[in-house]
Design an enzyme around this catalytic site. Sequence first.
Site, PDB file in Angstrom:
ATOM      1  N   LYS A 137      -4.473  -3.055  -3.646  1.00 48.28           N
ATOM      2  CA  LYS A 137      -3.848  -1.868  -3.062  1.00 48.28           C
ATOM      3  C   LYS A 137      -3.350  -0.966  -4.178  1.00 48.28           C
ATOM      4  O   LYS A 137      -2.540  -1.374  -5.001  1.00 48.28           O
ATOM      5  CB  LYS A 137      -2.695  -2.287  -2.163  1.00 48.28           C
ATOM      6  CG  LYS A 137      -3.157  -3.166  -1.019  1.00 48.28           C
ATOM      7  CD  LYS A 137      -2.026  -3.771  -0.261  1.00 48.28           C
ATOM      8  CE  LYS A 137      -1.302  -4.816  -1.065  1.00 48.28           C
ATOM      9  NZ  LYS A 137      -0.344  -5.595  -0.263  1.00 48.28           N
ATOM     10  N   THR A 180       8.529   3.301   3.800  1.00 43.22           N
ATOM     11  CA  THR A 180       7.331   2.499   3.530  1.00 43.22           C
ATOM     12  C   THR A 180       7.637   0.996   3.425  1.00 43.22           C
ATOM     13  O   THR A 180       6.756   0.216   3.058  1.00 43.22           O
ATOM     14  CB  THR A 180       6.692   2.956   2.208  1.00 43.22           C
ATOM     15  OG1 THR A 180       7.706   2.948   1.203  1.00 43.22           O
ATOM     16  CG2 THR A 180       6.101   4.340   2.323  1.00 43.22           C
ATOM     17  N   GLY A 229       7.714  -2.574   4.132  1.00 44.82           N
ATOM     18  CA  GLY A 229       6.968  -3.464   5.028  1.00 44.82           C
ATOM     19  C   GLY A 229       5.499  -3.117   5.177  1.00 44.82           C
ATOM     20  O   GLY A 229       4.798  -3.715   5.998  1.00 44.82           O
ATOM     21  N   THR A 230       5.016  -2.151   4.386  1.00 44.29           N
ATOM     22  CA  THR A 230       3.604  -1.776   4.558  1.00 44.29           C
ATOM     23  C   THR A 230       2.654  -2.912   4.141  1.00 44.29           C
ATOM     24  O   THR A 230       1.611  -3.095   4.760  1.00 44.29           O
ATOM     25  CB  THR A 230       3.247  -0.507   3.750  1.00 44.29           C
ATOM     26  OG1 THR A 230       3.740  -0.648   2.435  1.00 44.29           O
ATOM     27  CG2 THR A 230       3.819   0.733   4.379  1.00 44.29           C
ATOM     28  N   GLY A 231       3.027  -3.645   3.106  1.00 44.80           N
ATOM     29  CA  GLY A 231       2.149  -4.731   2.645  1.00 44.80           C
ATOM     30  C   GLY A 231       1.996  -5.816   3.696  1.00 44.80           C
ATOM     31  O   GLY A 231       0.883  -6.256   4.006  1.00 44.80           O
ATOM     32  N   CYS A 232       3.134  -6.246   4.253  1.00 46.17           N
ATOM     33  CA  CYS A 232       3.094  -7.285   5.299  1.00 46.17           C
ATOM     34  C   CYS A 232       2.290  -6.789   6.496  1.00 46.17           C
ATOM     35  O   CYS A 232       1.488  -7.513   7.085  1.00 46.17           O
ATOM     36  CB  CYS A 232       4.498  -7.604   5.805  1.00 46.17           C
ATOM     37  SG  CYS A 232       5.652  -7.994   4.527  1.00 46.17           S
TER      38      CYS A 232
END
Length: 563
Positions: A242, A275, A277-280
């Site tokens: 990412k 933003t 929590g975008t990875g989870c």
Amino acid sequence: MTESTQLLCCHFDCGGQVRLSKVAPFVRSSLRFPFWSSHTNTNTKKFRVGSVKVQEADMNMVITSDNKIPHVLTVAGSDSGAGAGIQADLKACAARRVYCSTVITAVTAQNTVGVQGVDIVSEDFVAEQLQSVLSDMHVDVVKTGMLPSLNIVKVLCQSLRKFPIKALVVDPVMISTSGDVLAGPSVLNGFREELLPMADIVTPNIKEASVLLGDVPLKSVSDMRTAAKLIHDFGPRNVLIKGGDLPNSVDAIDVFFDGEEFYELCSLRVNTTNTHGTGCTLASCIAAELAKGSSMLSAVKTAKHFIGTALDYSRDLVIGNGAQGPFDHFLAFKNMNQSSSRQNRFNPNDLLLYAVTDSAMNRKWGRSIAEAVKAAVEGGATIVQLREKDTETRDFLEAAKECLKICRSYGVPLLINDRIDVALACDADGVHIGQSDLPASLTRTLLGPGKIIGVSCKTTEQAQQAWIDGADYIGCGGVYPTNTKANNRTIGLDGLKEVSQASKLPVVAIGGIGLSNARAVMEIGVPNLKGVAVVSALFDRECILTETRNLHALLSEAAFLIQ
Ligand SMILES: Cc1ncc(COP(=O)(O)OP(=O)(O)O)c(N)n1
Ligand SMILES: Cc1ncsc1CCOP(=O)(O)O
Ligand SMILES: [Mg+2]
């Protein structure tokens, strides 16, 4: 040390892959589609993932014919502020309409300001939770987040060996945005040696990719590609790096590597601080789409689009006083029409008998559009397209709504020819567009990831572009001469074969096809040719029902024989 803060800067994390033998048939069959078989490792496909407001159609769980719900198990840490971790995973899976069970590895005290405390759950109790869920429930996909100790990684791997699942998505939560290390060197070894070799996809952000590779700096997309290849060598089937943290980039560029090909997924950077929590969320969305049967790349594209949409909707949201707020997983669906939508987005096998209406033919036989469509779906049409070239827009919309009710009652998708406005207005299942209609990439942006888009292609270049633009299938023809479409160049069976082989998007053949030649078309021996689209062979006949039944019987037999 927050998993959540860390998640915001990246957004895909590592997901391991279960080896192909462990992947369920429906996942395996979709993975079977490479994209352009002629491409080499040196090529990178670039495509744009839209980030506009999307109306997703359905908030009901996707329930399969045997009453099972696609099921994701998340193994991650709890975030008391509910922006990331287990709480984000639950919301993401709910928004993507799959069931989500949870194994908690750590409890964090955190909010939008930061992480105030962490309590790691003992490996024995993690093992107990895993046993409880996996011994009882049918889990399709496991997604991992914060794995705070090597022993937790080990008990997880043991459980995965004991209870095979269809896919493993690894979000290698290792380092927070503030630079806190969340997983020490021993956990890193656990990732490299045990977890990643089992993973279907791993989704590190730039910092995590760097840590996984022993602190190699990543400063460019080219570095990301090199890193993806090196991480792939640890054993995961697919790698998604990412690039949200990449400096000097207007776009959010992620690099996806499937072991053979590189793909750059670009989307506009959403200007927001919400933003957290975008990875989870991204990893959970990938897991959810895989659980529903998507191919890996398609799952990744859908997940990235979902994040873009949710961030866009939540850009001005105010939750907490800290620097990075959470976003709303459900705002994107505020306009959705729950009751009328289909449960599954697109199944290529639906292309088997593709009925395309024609207003002139209906007039000739004195039928309404809805009467014609009803007879076709009763006869076994597996997908319907309303191709009403000379129907007034208002009448077209009303007819489309009526046809949609009929098609929904039979579980048959309904697409609209050319008219994206009409498709949006009636919430049809998608559109079919030609080379002179709105470009497919823009159509995808307008319709979002949940709708079906078919594109007419006569050449290999058009077929390849259709994939890049985010189409779901190709309509290829005219195969034989036809009176239904004026001035339409005929490409024959050879042209059909050439175009089909240029793209592993599913293909439906069109043009002059009926009972007498449908078998010959199906027998060209190209696996992604999924069916035939017909107009006059059904609708320029006295009894649509009988013609559809006969053609359906023939096609079912042909499809069975060439399997
Ligand atoms: C399934 C399918 N394939 C091809 C076409 C042709 O679409 P297009 O090229 O846009 O031509 P028109 O149908 O708009 O005349 C199709 N409609 N359906
Ligand atoms: C819409 C279209 N696009 C290519 S050929 C064609 C017409 C197909 O009609 P028929 O099945 O009657 O030949
Ligand atoms: Mg058209």
